[in-house]
Design an enzyme around this catalytic site. Sequence first.
Site, PDB file in Angstrom:
ATOM      1  N   ARG A  82     -33.643 -22.995 -56.102  1.00 53.09           N
ATOM      2  CA  ARG A  82     -33.721 -23.244 -57.538  1.00 53.09           C
ATOM      3  C   ARG A  82     -35.312 -23.269 -57.713  1.00 53.09           C
ATOM      4  O   ARG A  82     -36.001 -23.910 -56.961  1.00 53.09           O
ATOM      5  CB  ARG A  82     -33.254 -25.038 -57.545  1.00 53.09           C
ATOM      6  CG  ARG A  82     -33.745 -25.616 -58.774  1.00 53.09           C
ATOM      7  CD  ARG A  82     -33.110 -27.035 -58.841  1.00 53.09           C
ATOM      8  NE  ARG A  82     -33.664 -27.664 -60.152  1.00 53.09           N
ATOM      9  CZ  ARG A  82     -34.308 -28.755 -60.218  1.00 53.09           C
ATOM     10  NH1 ARG A  82     -34.810 -29.149 -58.982  1.00 53.09           N
ATOM     11  NH2 ARG A  82     -34.747 -29.341 -61.300  1.00 53.09           N
ATOM     12  N   HIS A 125     -39.625 -27.366 -66.250  1.00 61.54           N
ATOM     13  CA  HIS A 125     -40.162 -28.056 -65.065  1.00 61.54           C
ATOM     14  C   HIS A 125     -41.289 -28.662 -65.728  1.00 61.54           C
ATOM     15  O   HIS A 125     -42.301 -28.382 -64.956  1.00 61.54           O
ATOM     16  CB  HIS A 125     -39.935 -27.604 -63.744  1.00 61.54           C
ATOM     17  CG  HIS A 125     -39.653 -28.536 -62.732  1.00 61.54           C
ATOM     18  ND1 HIS A 125     -38.687 -28.349 -62.003  1.00 61.54           N
ATOM     19  CD2 HIS A 125     -40.532 -29.758 -62.358  1.00 61.54           C
ATOM     20  CE1 HIS A 125     -39.104 -29.555 -61.000  1.00 61.54           C
ATOM     21  NE2 HIS A 125     -40.083 -30.182 -61.204  1.00 61.54           N
ATOM     22  N   GLU A 170     -35.651 -33.598 -65.149  1.00 60.79           N
ATOM     23  CA  GLU A 170     -35.986 -34.756 -65.261  1.00 60.79           C
ATOM     24  C   GLU A 170     -36.765 -35.081 -66.536  1.00 60.79           C
ATOM     25  O   GLU A 170     -37.737 -35.533 -66.558  1.00 60.79           O
ATOM     26  CB  GLU A 170     -36.997 -35.191 -64.128  1.00 60.79           C
ATOM     27  CG  GLU A 170     -36.586 -34.807 -62.662  1.00 60.79           C
ATOM     28  CD  GLU A 170     -37.157 -35.546 -61.713  1.00 60.79           C
ATOM     29  OE1 GLU A 170     -38.677 -35.917 -61.846  1.00 60.79           O
ATOM     30  OE2 GLU A 170     -36.912 -35.418 -60.284  1.00 60.79           O
ATOM     31  N   ASN A 294     -31.571 -35.605 -59.220  1.00 60.05           N
ATOM     32  CA  ASN A 294     -32.721 -35.752 -58.241  1.00 60.05           C
ATOM     33  C   ASN A 294     -32.960 -37.289 -57.680  1.00 60.05           C
ATOM     34  O   ASN A 294     -32.925 -38.323 -58.606  1.00 60.05           O
ATOM     35  CB  ASN A 294     -34.088 -35.448 -58.910  1.00 60.05           C
ATOM     36  CG  ASN A 294     -34.039 -34.026 -59.270  1.00 60.05           C
ATOM     37  OD1 ASN A 294     -33.249 -33.310 -58.726  1.00 60.05           O
ATOM     38  ND2 ASN A 294     -35.247 -33.567 -59.806  1.00 60.05           N
ATOM     39  N   TYR A 296     -34.954 -39.807 -54.747  1.00 61.63           N
ATOM     40  CA  TYR A 296     -35.782 -39.993 -53.938  1.00 61.63           C
ATOM     41  C   TYR A 296     -35.892 -41.429 -53.396  1.00 61.63           C
ATOM     42  O   TYR A 296     -36.196 -41.649 -52.046  1.00 61.63           O
ATOM     43  CB  TYR A 296     -37.156 -39.802 -54.404  1.00 61.63           C
ATOM     44  CG  TYR A 296     -37.435 -38.242 -54.732  1.00 61.63           C
ATOM     45  CD1 TYR A 296     -37.998 -37.420 -53.446  1.00 61.63           C
ATOM     46  CD2 TYR A 296     -37.383 -37.665 -55.977  1.00 61.63           C
ATOM     47  CE1 TYR A 296     -37.995 -35.880 -53.845  1.00 61.63           C
ATOM     48  CE2 TYR A 296     -37.302 -36.246 -55.954  1.00 61.63           C
ATOM     49  CZ  TYR A 296     -37.903 -35.480 -54.984  1.00 61.63           C
ATOM     50  OH  TYR A 296     -37.764 -34.110 -55.177  1.00 61.63           O
ATOM     51  N   GLU A 355     -32.272 -32.072 -56.173  1.00 69.45           N
ATOM     52  CA  GLU A 355     -33.894 -32.449 -55.369  1.00 69.45           C
ATOM     53  C   GLU A 355     -33.633 -33.783 -54.528  1.00 69.45           C
ATOM     54  O   GLU A 355     -33.069 -34.704 -55.083  1.00 69.45           O
ATOM     55  CB  GLU A 355     -35.059 -32.792 -56.345  1.00 69.45           C
ATOM     56  CG  GLU A 355     -35.618 -31.726 -56.855  1.00 69.45           C
ATOM     57  CD  GLU A 355     -36.778 -31.855 -57.634  1.00 69.45           C
ATOM     58  OE1 GLU A 355     -37.529 -32.819 -57.361  1.00 69.45           O
ATOM     59  OE2 GLU A 355     -36.838 -31.096 -58.837  1.00 69.45           O
TER      60      GLU A 355
HETATM   61  C1  FCB Z   1     -39.886 -34.649 -58.785  1.00 72.99           C
HETATM   62  C2  FCB Z   1     -40.253 -33.643 -59.505  1.00 72.99           C
HETATM   63  C3  FCB Z   1     -40.691 -32.470 -58.500  1.00 72.99           C
HETATM   64  C4  FCB Z   1     -41.440 -33.018 -57.428  1.00 72.99           C
HETATM   65  C5  FCB Z   1     -40.797 -34.307 -56.781  1.00 72.99           C
HETATM   66  C6  FCB Z   1     -41.677 -34.771 -55.586  1.00 72.99           C
HETATM   67  O1  FCB Z   1     -39.888 -35.795 -59.799  1.00 72.99           O
HETATM   68  O2  FCB Z   1     -39.114 -32.900 -60.070  1.00 72.99           O
HETATM   69  O3  FCB Z   1     -41.432 -31.555 -59.151  1.00 72.99           O
HETATM   70  O4  FCB Z   1     -42.628 -33.343 -57.907  1.00 72.99           O
HETATM   71  O5  FCB Z   1     -40.307 -34.910 -57.654  1.00 72.99           O
END
Ligand code: FCB
Length: 447
Positions: A82, A125, A170, A294, A296, A355
Site C-alpha cells: 500500500r 495521505h 485517515e 487503521n 494503533y 495500518e
Molecule cells: C497513521 C498514519 C501513518 C503513520 C502512522 C504511524 O496515523 O496514517 O502515516 O504516521 O500513523
Amino acid sequence: MYDLSAATAKLPSDFIFGVATAAFQIEGATHEDGRTDSIWDTFCRTPGKVKNGDTGEPACDHYHRWPQDLDLIRELGFDAYRLSVSWARVMPEPGVINAKGLDFYVRLIDGLCKRGIAPWVTLYHWDMPQWLEDRGGWLNRESAWYFAQYAEAVGKALGNKVAGWCTLNEPFCSAYLGYRWGIHAPGRTGLANGLAAAHHLLLAHGLSVPRLREAAPDSKVGITLNFTPGYPVTPMDQGAVEVYNAENGYWFLEPLMTGHYPSIVAKLHAHAMPRILAEDAAILQAPLDFLGINYYSRALVKQSQDPDKLYDTVPAEETGGELTDIGWEIYPTGLRDLLLDLQSRYNPPPMYITENGAACADVLENGEVQDEQRCRYYRHHLAAVGEALEGGADVRGYFCWSLMDNFEWAEGYSKRFGLVHVDYDTQLRTPKASAQMFARYLKQRNR
Ligand code: FCB
C-alpha cells in the site's frame, strides 16, 4: 518468540499480508520532475512545527531507490504493498496534469506487478498541494472537485493494475489534527474549521469513487479510516465513551454508511457545523468495496468536570499499560473489539487492516535490530484479528505500518515504525527481526 504461526492460526489461507508507506514519508525528491510544494513542505519550514526541524528531504530517497525497495518487499514475501500518490507531483498547478509526476507512479505500479506484488494505492495521505491550501484548502468546498479531477487522472493512468484504491487516508487526522488542533499541516485551528474540513474531505471521497470505478472497473474502491476506540474508566463513564466514539471514529464512517453525522454529537456541535447541502448525503454514500481500518491504540475516556468539554481522555502514561516509543498504549484487545463493533453496528463492506504497527526505540547492533517489542505487538494484534474473524467480523487482509522507518509527521525522523531499519545518512536498509519473522511465516505459508 519470533514466530507468527500461532498468532495467525485463525486466519484463512487467502488472507492478504501487505506493508504500507506514504509518499511524503518516504519519497524525498520534493522538487524533482515538476513537483511543487505540498502543505507538509510548508509546515516543515515553519519553525517549531516538526521535531528537530526535520523535512521531507531526503526521507528514504525512495523516489530514486524504489526498485531496490520493491525487491525487498518481494524478498520478504508480502502479497501486497500500500503506497500513496503525491497530489503535488501529479497536479503541481491548478488543473495541470504533470506527465513526469504521473509516470513515476506508472513505473512503480508496473514494477510491483512485475514482482507479483498487488498494488494498493492511497490518493490522499495528507499532502495537499500548497496552491490548493492557498485557496482555502479543505475549508473550501471546491477542493473536493479538484480532488475528484486528480483522482480521475491517476485512475486513468494506473487503471485496473491497482488491486485496491483508498481514496483518503485517515480523514480524522487531516481534519482534526490539521484544521482543528493545528498539530499537523496546514496548522489551522478551531472546531468549525475541523468539521468543515471533515465534510469536504468526505465529499472529495464520495465524488472520486464513481470516477475511479469508471477508470478502473476491476479494482476495489474504498477508504481508510482510523479508530482509537474509547473505553470507560468506570461504568459511569459509558455516556462519555459514546460521545467520544461518535465525535472521533464514527464521525467519519457513519456519513458514508447512512448519509448523516452521528446525531448525538451533531446536536452538541450544531453551532459549528458546516453548510451541508441536500445532495451531499447521496455523494457521501457512494457504495464501497472495502473499508480500510487503521488501528494503533485505544483511549480511556471519562466524564469531564469542565462544562466546555464533552469528555476527558486519560493520558496514555496513566493507563498502567505498556507504551511504545511514541507513547501509545499497547492494547491488542481494542482491535478485536473494534472490528466486532464495526461489523455489528454498520455491517460494512469487507474490512482490511490498512495500518497497524509500533514505534520502538530500535538499536542497530552488528547489522541487526532485535525489535522484540514490535514482534510481540504484531503477534498479539494478529491474534486479535483472528479472534474478530472467529466472532463474525469480515476481515480480508492486514498491512503492517510500515515497510521501513520514515518521516513520522510532527515527530520527524525520531520515531521508527519500520519492519526495515533505515540509516538516513547512508540510506542503508536493514531488515529487523520483525521483518524476518514475517518473511519466515510468509515463506512457509506460500510453500
Ligand atoms: C497513521 C498514519 C501513518 C503513520 C502512522 C504511524 O496515523 O496514517 O502515516 O504516521 O500513523
